[in-house]
Write an enzyme that holds these catalytic residues in place. Structure first.
Site, PDB file in Angstrom:
ATOM      1  N   CYS A  63       9.670  74.422  87.123  1.00  0.00           N
ATOM      2  CA  CYS A  63       9.396  73.704  88.384  1.00  0.00           C
ATOM      3  C   CYS A  63       8.390  74.418  89.297  1.00  0.00           C
ATOM      4  CB  CYS A  63      10.697  73.454  89.137  1.00  0.00           C
ATOM      5  SG  CYS A  63      11.903  74.779  89.003  1.00  0.00           S
TER       6      CYS A  63
ATOM      7  N   HIS B 125      10.432  73.539  96.395  1.00  0.00           N
ATOM      8  CA  HIS B 125       9.995  74.933  96.278  1.00  0.00           C
ATOM      9  C   HIS B 125       8.728  75.138  97.109  1.00  0.00           C
ATOM     10  CE1 HIS B 125      12.970  75.286  93.256  1.00  0.00           C
ATOM     11  NE2 HIS B 125      12.240  75.413  92.182  1.00  0.00           N
TER      12      HIS B 125
HETATM   13  P1  NAP Z   1      22.936  71.273  84.681  1.00  0.00           P
HETATM   14  O1  NAP Z   1      23.098  70.645  86.003  1.00  0.00           O
HETATM   15  O2  NAP Z   1      23.777  72.462  84.336  1.00  0.00           O
HETATM   16  O3  NAP Z   1      23.171  70.124  83.544  1.00  0.00           O
HETATM   17  C1  NAP Z   1      23.280  70.422  82.156  1.00  0.00           C
HETATM   18  C2  NAP Z   1      23.486  69.148  81.338  1.00  0.00           C
HETATM   19  O4  NAP Z   1      23.531  69.488  79.939  1.00  0.00           O
HETATM   20  C3  NAP Z   1      24.801  68.402  81.623  1.00  0.00           C
HETATM   21  O5  NAP Z   1      24.593  67.020  81.415  1.00  0.00           O
HETATM   22  C4  NAP Z   1      25.747  68.936  80.532  1.00  0.00           C
HETATM   23  O6  NAP Z   1      26.750  68.013  80.169  1.00  0.00           O
HETATM   24  C5  NAP Z   1      24.795  69.077  79.366  1.00  0.00           C
HETATM   25  N1  NAP Z   1      25.250  70.081  78.404  1.00  0.00           N
HETATM   26  C6  NAP Z   1      25.710  71.327  78.682  1.00  0.00           C
HETATM   27  N2  NAP Z   1      26.064  71.947  77.536  1.00  0.00           N
HETATM   28  C7  NAP Z   1      25.833  71.072  76.540  1.00  0.00           C
HETATM   29  C8  NAP Z   1      26.013  71.120  75.123  1.00  0.00           C
HETATM   30  N3  NAP Z   1      26.531  72.200  74.509  1.00  0.00           N
HETATM   31  N4  NAP Z   1      25.677  70.039  74.386  1.00  0.00           N
HETATM   32  C9  NAP Z   1      25.186  68.924  74.988  1.00  0.00           C
HETATM   33  N5  NAP Z   1      25.000  68.815  76.320  1.00  0.00           N
HETATM   34  C10 NAP Z   1      25.306  69.875  77.087  1.00  0.00           C
HETATM   35  O7  NAP Z   1      21.430  71.767  84.457  1.00  0.00           O
HETATM   36  P2  NAP Z   1      20.071  71.220  85.172  1.00  0.00           P
HETATM   37  O8  NAP Z   1      19.770  71.958  86.417  1.00  0.00           O
HETATM   38  O9  NAP Z   1      20.138  69.757  85.193  1.00  0.00           O
HETATM   39  O10 NAP Z   1      18.948  71.723  84.142  1.00  0.00           O
HETATM   40  C11 NAP Z   1      18.729  71.074  82.893  1.00  0.00           C
HETATM   41  C12 NAP Z   1      17.513  71.666  82.224  1.00  0.00           C
HETATM   42  O11 NAP Z   1      16.346  71.416  83.017  1.00  0.00           O
HETATM   43  C13 NAP Z   1      17.585  73.198  82.042  1.00  0.00           C
HETATM   44  O12 NAP Z   1      16.993  73.541  80.816  1.00  0.00           O
HETATM   45  C14 NAP Z   1      16.774  73.721  83.208  1.00  0.00           C
HETATM   46  O13 NAP Z   1      16.220  74.994  82.960  1.00  0.00           O
HETATM   47  C15 NAP Z   1      15.681  72.653  83.302  1.00  0.00           C
HETATM   48  N6  NAP Z   1      15.035  72.541  84.617  1.00  0.00           N
HETATM   49  C16 NAP Z   1      15.783  72.442  85.761  1.00  0.00           C
HETATM   50  C17 NAP Z   1      15.127  72.316  86.980  1.00  0.00           C
HETATM   51  C18 NAP Z   1      15.878  72.183  88.289  1.00  0.00           C
HETATM   52  O14 NAP Z   1      15.197  72.162  89.346  1.00  0.00           O
HETATM   53  N7  NAP Z   1      17.218  72.095  88.282  1.00  0.00           N
HETATM   54  C19 NAP Z   1      13.738  72.264  87.034  1.00  0.00           C
HETATM   55  C20 NAP Z   1      13.011  72.348  85.859  1.00  0.00           C
HETATM   56  C21 NAP Z   1      13.673  72.482  84.672  1.00  0.00           C
HETATM   57  P3  NAP Z   1      28.275  68.132  80.745  1.00  0.00           P
HETATM   58  O15 NAP Z   1      28.294  67.469  82.092  1.00  0.00           O
HETATM   59  O16 NAP Z   1      29.060  67.378  79.732  1.00  0.00           O
HETATM   60  O17 NAP Z   1      28.610  69.582  80.800  1.00  0.00           O
END
Ligand code: NAP
Length: 367
Positions: free
Chosen positions: A150, A244
């Site tokens: 991001c 950010h």
């Molecule tokens: P998050 O809120 O922790 O969400 C994770 C998601 O993945 C949930 O839907 C979870 O499902 C699922 N998950 C977890 N373990 C799993 C498994 N073993 N098998 C299948 N599904 C699984 O994370 P997030 O912030 O959304 O980030 C997601 C991705 O985007 C990451 O790689 C992060 O680095 C990237 N990212 C995030 C941002 C940001 O600003 N947040 C920006 C750029 C990139 P459950 O609900 O069932 O646990």
């Protein structure tokens, strides 16, 4: 006649970024959301029950009773948007690509693979050419594309129009990153309220050593030749919910005037804006003249497509480098789900998404 919409799914649909995908896909003119996938913990439950909706408003009514599926190939769709944690994305995304899906990923797992494009449609659309290399190398019928971290997304979006005109040699950047960037529940409230955390694991390495260099690099038909610039990054977590803020100093190969820099941002009309892709903000970079802007609360949803533009301001001479300025961008919209969505629109406009998409691609006049 309007072509049929392309069916899409979301891996990690219950998470912070997954919810943004769901939100941004509502009423999308080209894509229809047909599959929501999550971990074993929530798969089998209804979306409205399993999802702790974090992003304002409510879970879209028609999705509340949709049953979450496990992240295994099978759902009937052409594109899988991935909002999986990095460690899970490594294997799951490859399984989907091998099974014929176009995977548009937010995760970091494959960003640096030499045959996987790291895309910002305004910056390096020609890197899509790596998809053919990737499919040949791996024998996949589908493929993976990724979007950057991001904070890199907004940094490189602001730098690109300056780099192409004047050549950037050195970048110093200090970030003030929102807590939603750490997912949910993210940083504990006891750690972030009344505080700044001067460390975000892995973030500085991504900005200093990997992502800007690949994004601003050249595709030579076989691989990306990384851009030759030096980046120094300090990454900090601050008690802001979304958006950010980054303070940036730059040194050029050919030093422009201050007016020429602002003109370069104002003239910037790259490919997604020319094609008027549905998620492309017009303009891509907004320059604000006010001396105290941009600010997260006021400017994170700036632009014609809320949250998709990068906002810059406070350009002035720098006693160490040539110039310094401030930039701001929404981390879960353009910095995550919106970035992937725009990638998918670019891929569709270039005929990379199979049979259904070919009818859409015909609508574009592309070289
Ligand atoms: P998050 O809120 O922790 O969400 C994770 C998601 O993945 C949930 O839907 C979870 O499902 C699922 N998950 C977890 N373990 C799993 C498994 N073993 N098998 C299948 N599904 C699984 O994370 P997030 O912030 O959304 O980030 C997601 C991705 O985007 C990451 O790689 C992060 O680095 C990237 N990212 C995030 C941002 C940001 O600003 N947040 C920006 C750029 C990139 P459950 O609900 O069932 O646990």
């Amino acid at each position: 006649m309007c072509p049929e919409k392309v069916k899409v799914g979301v891996l990690g649909a219950t998470g912070a970024v997954g919810q943004r995908f769901v939100q941004l896909l509502q009423g999308h003119p080209w894509f229809e959301l047909t599959a929501l996938c999550s971990s074993e913990r929530t798969a089998g439950k209804r979306y409205g029950e399993a999802c702790n909706w974090l992003i304002g408003g409510a879970v879209p009514t028609h999705l509340r009773d949709v049953v979450l599926q496990e992240c295994v190939p099978g759902p009937e769709c052409d594109i899988m948007f991935s909002a999986l944690p990095g460690d899970q994305a490594t294997t799951i995304e490859k399984e989907f690509a091998a099974a014929g899906y176009a995977v548009c990923s937010n995760a970091s797992s494959h960003r640096y693979d030499p045959d996987i494009p790291l895309l910002i449609p305004e910056v390096n659309p020609e890197h899509m050419g790596l998809i053919d290399v990737q499919k040949r190398n791996r024998g996949w019928s589908g493929f993976i594309t990724t979007n950057p971290n991001c904070s890199t997304t907004h940094l490189v979006s602001a730098l690109h129009p300056l780099h192409v005109r004047f050549g950037i040699q050195k970048v110093f950047v200090a970030t003030m990153q929102a807590i939603s960037g750490a997912g949910y529940p993210g940083v504990a409230s006891m750690d972030i309220l009344d505080n700044v955390v001067p460390y975000i694991g892995g973030e500085e390495e991504k900005m200093e050593q990997k992502e800007p260099h690949k994004l601003l690099g050249k595709f030579n038909g076989a691989k990306i030749e990384y851009a030759n610039l030096v980046v120094s990054a300090h990454c900090n977590r601050v008690p802001v919910l979304d958006g950010h803020l980054e303070v940036v100093s730059i040194e050029f190969a050919q030093k422009p005037t201050q007016e020429e820099i602002i003109q370069a941002w104002r003239d910037y009309k790259p490919l997604p804006q020319q094609l008027e892709l549905p998620s492309a903000p017009q303009p891509a970079v907004i320059y604000l003249d006010e001396p105290n802007r941009p600010q997260p609360r006021l400017d994170r949803m700036a632009g014609t497509i809320p949250g998709m533009a990068t906002t810059a301001g406070r350009l002035r001479p720098d006693p160490l480098f040539d110039y310094k300025f401030v930039l701001l961008g929404h981390n879960t919209v353009r910095g995550a789900a919106g970035g992937s969505l725009l990638n998918a629109e670019l891929l569709l406009a270039h005929g990379y998404l199979g049979q259904v998409a070919a009818t859409w691609a015909g609508a574009f006049e592309l070289a």
